[in-house]
Write a protein that holds these residues in place. Sequence first.
Motif, PDB file in Angstrom:
ATOM      1  N   GLU A 154       0.855  -1.192   0.000  1.00 26.06           N
ATOM      2  CA  GLU A 154       0.000   0.000   0.000  1.00 26.06           C
ATOM      3  C   GLU A 154       0.893   1.245   0.000  1.00 26.06           C
ATOM      4  O   GLU A 154       0.590   2.242  -0.653  1.00 26.06           O
ATOM      5  CB  GLU A 154      -0.969   0.023   1.180  1.00 26.06           C
ATOM      6  CG  GLU A 154      -1.944  -1.161   1.268  1.00 26.06           C
ATOM      7  CD  GLU A 154      -2.816  -1.407   0.041  1.00 26.06           C
ATOM      8  OE1 GLU A 154      -2.621  -0.745  -1.007  1.00 26.06           O
ATOM      9  OE2 GLU A 154      -3.691  -2.286   0.105  1.00 26.06           O
ATOM     10  N   ASP A 215     -10.394  -3.801  -0.015  1.00 24.64           N
ATOM     11  CA  ASP A 215      -9.382  -3.885  -1.076  1.00 24.64           C
ATOM     12  C   ASP A 215     -10.033  -4.268  -2.409  1.00 24.64           C
ATOM     13  O   ASP A 215      -9.518  -3.928  -3.480  1.00 24.64           O
ATOM     14  CB  ASP A 215      -8.297  -4.911  -0.723  1.00 24.64           C
ATOM     15  CG  ASP A 215      -7.235  -4.311   0.189  1.00 24.64           C
ATOM     16  OD1 ASP A 215      -7.464  -4.286   1.400  1.00 24.64           O
ATOM     17  OD2 ASP A 215      -6.202  -3.840  -0.310  1.00 24.64           O
ATOM     18  N   GLU A 244      -2.311  -6.199  -5.829  1.00 25.58           N
ATOM     19  CA  GLU A 244      -3.584  -6.142  -5.103  1.00 25.58           C
ATOM     20  C   GLU A 244      -4.208  -7.528  -4.944  1.00 25.58           C
ATOM     21  O   GLU A 244      -4.872  -7.815  -3.953  1.00 25.58           O
ATOM     22  CB  GLU A 244      -4.541  -5.205  -5.856  1.00 25.58           C
ATOM     23  CG  GLU A 244      -5.625  -4.582  -5.011  1.00 25.58           C
ATOM     24  CD  GLU A 244      -5.069  -3.724  -3.880  1.00 25.58           C
ATOM     25  OE1 GLU A 244      -5.432  -4.006  -2.735  1.00 25.58           O
ATOM     26  OE2 GLU A 244      -4.278  -2.802  -4.138  1.00 25.58           O
ATOM     27  N   HIS A 247      -3.637  -9.072  -1.679  1.00 23.37           N
ATOM     28  CA  HIS A 247      -4.347  -8.490  -0.538  1.00 23.37           C
ATOM     29  C   HIS A 247      -5.709  -9.153  -0.381  1.00 23.37           C
ATOM     30  O   HIS A 247      -6.135  -9.472   0.723  1.00 23.37           O
ATOM     31  CB  HIS A 247      -4.498  -6.978  -0.708  1.00 23.37           C
ATOM     32  CG  HIS A 247      -3.198  -6.279  -0.995  1.00 23.37           C
ATOM     33  ND1 HIS A 247      -3.100  -4.934  -1.171  1.00 23.37           N
ATOM     34  CD2 HIS A 247      -1.933  -6.764  -1.142  1.00 23.37           C
ATOM     35  CE1 HIS A 247      -1.834  -4.608  -1.407  1.00 23.37           C
ATOM     36  NE2 HIS A 247      -1.118  -5.708  -1.402  1.00 23.37           N
TER      37      HIS A 247
HETATM   38 FE   LIG Z   1      -4.621  -3.360  -1.280  1.00 21.16          FE
END
Ligand SMILES: [Fe+2]
Length: 481
Positions: A154, A215, A244, A247
Amino acid sequence: MNIMNVDYSTKIPNNVNLSEDRQVLKALEGWHPGYIDWWNDMGPDGFQQSLVYLRTAYSVDPRGWAKFDYVKMPDYRWGILLAPQEENRVIPFGEHYGEPAWQEVPGEYRAALRRLIVIQGDTEPASVEQQRHLGKTAPSLYDLRNLFQVNVEEGRHLWAMVYLLQKYFGRDGREEADELLRRRSGDGDSPRMLGAFNEATPDWLSFFMFTYFTDRDGKMQLHSLAQSGFDPLSRTCRFMLTEEAHHMFVGETGISRVVQRTCEAMRAAGISDPADVAKVRALGVVDLPTIQKKLNLHYTLSLDLFGSEVSTNAANSFNSGIKGRFHETQIKDDHRLQNDTYPVLKLVDGQIKRVDEPALTALNMRLRDDYTQDCVKGLLRWNKIISTAGYDFKLTLPNVAFHRQIGEFRDIHATPDGVLIDDATWNKRKTDWLPSVDDGDFIASLMTPVTATGEFAPWISPPKVGIDNKPGDFEYVKIET
Ligand SMILES: [Fe+2]
Ligand SMILES: [Fe+2]
């Protein structure tokens, strides 16, 4: 220079040839100390001197882009990484459909583009701030490592947006970049820009829900921006999506492991009714009704991130070619939407009804629908775990009218089934549907840290496979160094 590989010889790793872009390099180097200060103040509390088994991007080749090694978090190489430029890419939607993608910011869309980049950029450090205390209660070294991986990435996403601001938006871009380090999640005077990013993430169940649901909003936004006619933004977002995915994996498997453990404990204790909250909690695991309440909270906070269902801003962003739809290039239509409609859930005469709206103004609703479809996949997996364990209990997504602060349903109250109710009923029943103080206290009581290698807190199952295929007793974080 090979765009696929990342240049680590400069202070700021990059694949955008920064060493020959003196002005931008200087601006970023000027921003760097403030970033490190922010990381030290607002990044993970403790563990800054621990060695963490982290992945770092060395390439943007989707076939192999990361390498794993022990790193102290403040030494993580936050870099500027853009996906390779697609040759002859054209703008895939809106008024400029079919025209060559822009390599510079078009003057008329400057303000709108800057705003989109700032809003995206603001969410990145916000989640690090929200999660900064979680390290102290991690259920295992594996989870601790995953938390820190999410946090450093992030941080990198913030760098990604700051690069765009500093390279393409001159002085006001630099000012915005400084502001991104100044705002703080949950701060009374200068909060982060979006609601869900000012909420607390008090425990690990919240963290898993956040990475699954919030997310995933990020994923949808990045997908839409990856379609942008502004090519540097598109390429930036395309690479961010690669990171991503992990996540959301952390969220999905985290919740799976909590559900798994609860079901195992209930079976071992001979509990037949999963709704017998007191009995289940006595086993030291999170009961399924509480998991549902947490899900209700995080899903609805995330729905709010999509903005109003009907929005002229969304229409303008699409028309001007700066923000497209999820999987825009795969959609079979004219990509202009001037004459199309899209069904929107609205409040009509006190009832929730589907109303056809111009497709252009309904783009937030459409993206939110795509999001909901994407969310369902995890629920299928979690429910499979529950049914395989022999329990008749289903986790569900609440109705979109439930617990909303933005859009059509912000002024009414509805049950998770979408039945409209009055204020008094809401106040009486809301803790049946959303986590209460007691629920929070109970979950907090489970959050005792486990730091021995290969061990897990009793409320969560071990993962099926290790990170980077490491064995179960791998020391993902060397806490003492
Ligand atoms: Fe993220
Ligand atoms: Fe991110």
